[in-house]
Motif scaffolding. Structure first.
Motif, mmCIF file in Angstrom:
data_model
loop_
_atom_site.group_PDB
_atom_site.id
_atom_site.type_symbol
_atom_site.label_atom_id
_atom_site.label_comp_id
_atom_site.label_asym_id
_atom_site.label_seq_id
_atom_site.Cartn_x
_atom_site.Cartn_y
_atom_site.Cartn_z
ATOM 1 N N ASN A 1 0.920 -1.119 -0.076
ATOM 2 C CA ASN A 1 -0.086 -0.072 -0.043
ATOM 3 C C ASN A 1 0.798 1.449 0.162
ATOM 4 O OD1 ASN A 1 -2.133 -1.725 -0.020
ATOM 5 N ND2 ASN A 1 -2.448 -1.428 2.299
ATOM 6 N N THR A 2 1.937 1.284 0.757
ATOM 7 C CA THR A 2 2.935 2.407 0.869
ATOM 8 C C THR A 2 3.424 2.557 -0.791
ATOM 9 O OG1 THR A 2 3.454 1.972 3.133
ATOM 10 C CG2 THR A 2 4.889 3.260 1.662
ATOM 11 N N LYS A 3 3.774 1.359 -1.256
ATOM 12 C CA LYS A 3 4.287 1.573 -2.603
ATOM 13 C C LYS A 3 3.343 2.189 -3.481
ATOM 14 C CE LYS A 3 6.710 -1.172 -6.212
ATOM 15 N NZ LYS A 3 6.882 -2.595 -6.659
ATOM 16 N N ALA A 4 2.202 1.618 -3.693
ATOM 17 C CA ALA A 4 1.217 2.068 -4.232
ATOM 18 C C ALA A 4 0.791 3.464 -3.991
ATOM 19 C CB ALA A 4 -0.215 1.199 -4.086
ATOM 20 N N GLU A 5 0.847 3.998 -2.803
ATOM 21 C CA GLU A 5 0.638 5.481 -2.605
ATOM 22 C C GLU A 5 1.569 6.266 -3.079
ATOM 23 O OE1 GLU A 5 -0.116 8.290 1.103
ATOM 24 O OE2 GLU A 5 1.149 6.471 1.564
ATOM 25 N N ARG A 6 2.915 5.787 -3.327
ATOM 26 C CA ARG A 6 3.981 6.553 -3.969
ATOM 27 C C ARG A 6 3.917 6.864 -5.413
ATOM 28 N NH1 ARG A 6 8.055 3.493 -1.589
ATOM 29 N NH2 ARG A 6 7.647 3.585 0.713
ATOM 30 N N GLU A 7 3.411 5.674 -5.943
ATOM 31 C CA GLU A 7 3.263 5.419 -7.355
ATOM 32 C C GLU A 7 1.899 6.248 -7.761
ATOM 33 O OE1 GLU A 7 2.634 1.329 -8.268
ATOM 34 O OE2 GLU A 7 4.876 0.857 -8.040
ATOM 35 N N ILE A 8 0.934 6.365 -6.943
ATOM 36 C CA ILE A 8 -0.482 7.073 -7.210
ATOM 37 C C ILE A 8 0.159 8.681 -7.076
ATOM 38 C CG2 ILE A 8 -2.585 7.984 -6.464
ATOM 39 C CD1 ILE A 8 -2.841 4.953 -5.536
ATOM 40 N N GLU A 9 1.097 9.057 -6.427
ATOM 41 C CA GLU A 9 1.408 10.544 -6.185
ATOM 42 C C GLU A 9 2.242 10.806 -7.276
ATOM 43 O OE1 GLU A 9 3.881 10.887 -2.471
ATOM 44 O OE2 GLU A 9 1.938 11.024 -1.109
ATOM 45 N N ALA A 10 2.903 9.773 -8.004
ATOM 46 C CA ALA A 10 3.685 10.431 -9.151
ATOM 47 C C ALA A 10 2.794 10.479 -10.306
ATOM 48 C CB ALA A 10 4.481 9.113 -9.436
ATOM 49 N N ILE A 11 1.789 9.578 -10.299
ATOM 50 C CA ILE A 11 0.660 9.805 -11.474
ATOM 51 C C ILE A 11 0.028 10.999 -11.349
ATOM 52 C CG2 ILE A 11 -1.387 8.835 -12.191
ATOM 53 C CD1 ILE A 11 -0.171 5.751 -11.385
ATOM 54 N N LEU A 12 -0.423 11.485 -10.037
ATOM 55 C CA LEU A 12 -1.076 12.602 -9.797
ATOM 56 C C LEU A 12 -0.121 14.030 -10.252
ATOM 57 C CD1 LEU A 12 -2.975 11.918 -6.306
ATOM 58 C CD2 LEU A 12 -4.076 12.203 -8.648
ATOM 59 N N ARG A 13 1.124 13.782 -9.843
ATOM 60 C CA ARG A 13 1.906 14.670 -10.139
ATOM 61 C C ARG A 13 2.026 14.895 -11.725
ATOM 62 N NH1 ARG A 13 5.981 12.422 -7.462
ATOM 63 N NH2 ARG A 13 5.636 12.611 -5.299
ATOM 64 N N ASN A 14 1.976 13.728 -12.369
ATOM 65 C CA ASN A 14 2.073 13.876 -13.879
ATOM 66 C C ASN A 14 0.739 14.218 -14.499
ATOM 67 O OD1 ASN A 14 4.751 12.953 -14.068
ATOM 68 N ND2 ASN A 14 3.977 10.708 -14.304
ATOM 69 N N LEU A 15 -0.460 13.805 -13.882
ATOM 70 C CA LEU A 15 -1.639 14.395 -14.543
ATOM 71 C C LEU A 15 -1.844 15.982 -14.127
ATOM 72 C CD1 LEU A 15 -4.124 11.627 -13.313
ATOM 73 C CD2 LEU A 15 -3.543 12.349 -15.625
ATOM 74 N N GLU A 16 -1.072 16.361 -13.012
ATOM 75 C CA GLU A 16 -1.443 17.900 -12.651
ATOM 76 C C GLU A 16 -0.273 18.742 -13.616
ATOM 77 O OE1 GLU A 16 0.720 19.843 -8.984
ATOM 78 O OE2 GLU A 16 -1.053 18.822 -8.592
ATOM 79 N N ALA A 17 0.574 18.088 -14.078
ATOM 80 C CA ALA A 17 1.463 18.863 -14.916
ATOM 81 C C ALA A 17 0.743 18.750 -16.465
ATOM 82 C CB ALA A 17 2.809 17.910 -15.248
ATOM 83 N N GLN A 18 0.276 17.610 -16.833
ATOM 84 C CA GLN A 18 -0.578 17.611 -18.017
ATOM 85 C C GLN A 18 -1.649 18.495 -17.995
ATOM 86 O OE1 GLN A 18 -1.735 13.562 -18.684
ATOM 87 N NE2 GLN A 18 0.468 12.831 -19.023
ATOM 88 N N ASN A 19 -2.433 18.644 -16.866
ATOM 89 C CA ASN A 19 -3.521 19.691 -16.743
ATOM 90 C C ASN A 19 -3.065 21.257 -17.070
ATOM 91 O OD1 ASN A 19 -5.634 17.851 -16.476
ATOM 92 N ND2 ASN A 19 -5.350 17.987 -14.224
ATOM 93 N N ASP A 20 -1.913 21.394 -16.310
ATOM 94 C CA ASP A 20 -1.290 22.804 -16.639
ATOM 95 C C ASP A 20 -1.083 22.807 -17.888
ATOM 96 O OD1 ASP A 20 -1.434 23.248 -13.815
ATOM 97 O OD2 ASP A 20 0.374 22.689 -13.238
ATOM 98 N N LEU A 21 -0.288 22.157 -18.584
ATOM 99 C CA LEU A 21 0.096 22.166 -20.039
ATOM 100 C C LEU A 21 -1.128 22.186 -20.866
ATOM 101 C CD1 LEU A 21 2.339 22.028 -21.963
ATOM 102 C CD2 LEU A 21 2.227 19.475 -22.002
ATOM 103 N N ILE A 22 -2.170 21.492 -20.764
ATOM 104 C CA ILE A 22 -3.365 21.493 -21.398
ATOM 105 C C ILE A 22 -4.146 23.026 -21.350
ATOM 106 C CG2 ILE A 22 -5.709 20.735 -21.835
ATOM 107 C CD1 ILE A 22 -4.538 17.925 -21.211
ATOM 108 N N LEU A 23 -3.970 23.413 -19.973
ATOM 109 C CA LEU A 23 -4.641 24.782 -19.845
ATOM 110 C C LEU A 23 -3.848 26.069 -20.535
ATOM 111 C CD1 LEU A 23 -5.420 24.533 -15.953
ATOM 112 C CD2 LEU A 23 -7.289 24.778 -17.966
ATOM 113 N N LYS A 24 -2.464 25.709 -20.473
ATOM 114 C CA LYS A 24 -1.603 26.808 -21.195
ATOM 115 C C LYS A 24 -1.895 26.961 -22.836
ATOM 116 C CE LYS A 24 2.402 26.773 -18.147
ATOM 117 N NZ LYS A 24 3.829 26.675 -17.852
ATOM 118 N N ILE A 25 -1.892 25.380 -23.337
ATOM 119 C CA ILE A 25 -2.382 25.259 -24.721
ATOM 120 C C ILE A 25 -3.742 25.683 -24.916
ATOM 121 C CG2 ILE A 25 -2.815 23.745 -26.476
ATOM 122 C CD1 ILE A 25 -0.589 21.793 -25.183
#
Length: 157
Positions: free
Chosen positions: A120-144
């Protein structure tokens, strides 16, 4: 564009998250002295060594009271020796075996719980990484999107 609610940022999600509780530590702290004594006894009695000790003691006791000279027997045969042997042998021999099994099952359950926690701890870290990537993608999409809006406004204006 303003109608949509922006997704929560990672920092906001972390604030919403409850901290992981050390359940095993909390459980140990809540134990009363009698419960701690019971666990200590169970850990000691629930071993193969204790089972063998009880078995050897029973065999020695029976042998002494059946084979020793009559003058030194403290419980001569067939008085209570036979009754004790028949009525309590199952209890005497199986009680430590049952406790051994319970201890083994408890250790196994604890190991499984720790493994689950690690997963579960490992999954939490992976989910955080996915959320960071999604957040970056959202920012990029909003800029575009903003760039496209500006481009279409300047082209129309």
């Amino acid at each position: 564009m303003t109608d949509r609610q922006a997704p929560l940022r990672l920092q906001d999600l972390k604030k919403l998250r409850k901290p992981v509780r050390p359940v095993n530590v909390e459980h140990r702290k809540k134990l009363s002295p009698l419960e701690r004594a019971a666990i200590w006894i169970t850990d000691r009695v629930g071993t193969m060594g204790f089972f063998l000790l009880i078995f050897v003691w029973t065999v020695v006791w029976l042998a002494w009271n059946t084979l020793a000279p009559n003058a030194v027997r403290f419980d001569p045969f067939p008085a209570f020796v036979l009754w004790l042997f028949l009525s309590n042998m199952i209890q005497i021999l199986l009680m430590p075996l049952i406790m051994v099994g319970q201890n083994l099952q408890g250790r196994h359950a604890e190991a499984r719980a720790e493994a689950d926690f690690d997963v579960n701890t490992k999954a939490e870290r992976e989910i955080e990484a996915i959320l960071r990537n999604l957040e970056a993608q959202n920012d990029l999409i909003l800029k575009i999107l903003h760039h496209l809006e500006e481009t279409s406004l300047s082209a129309n204006g």
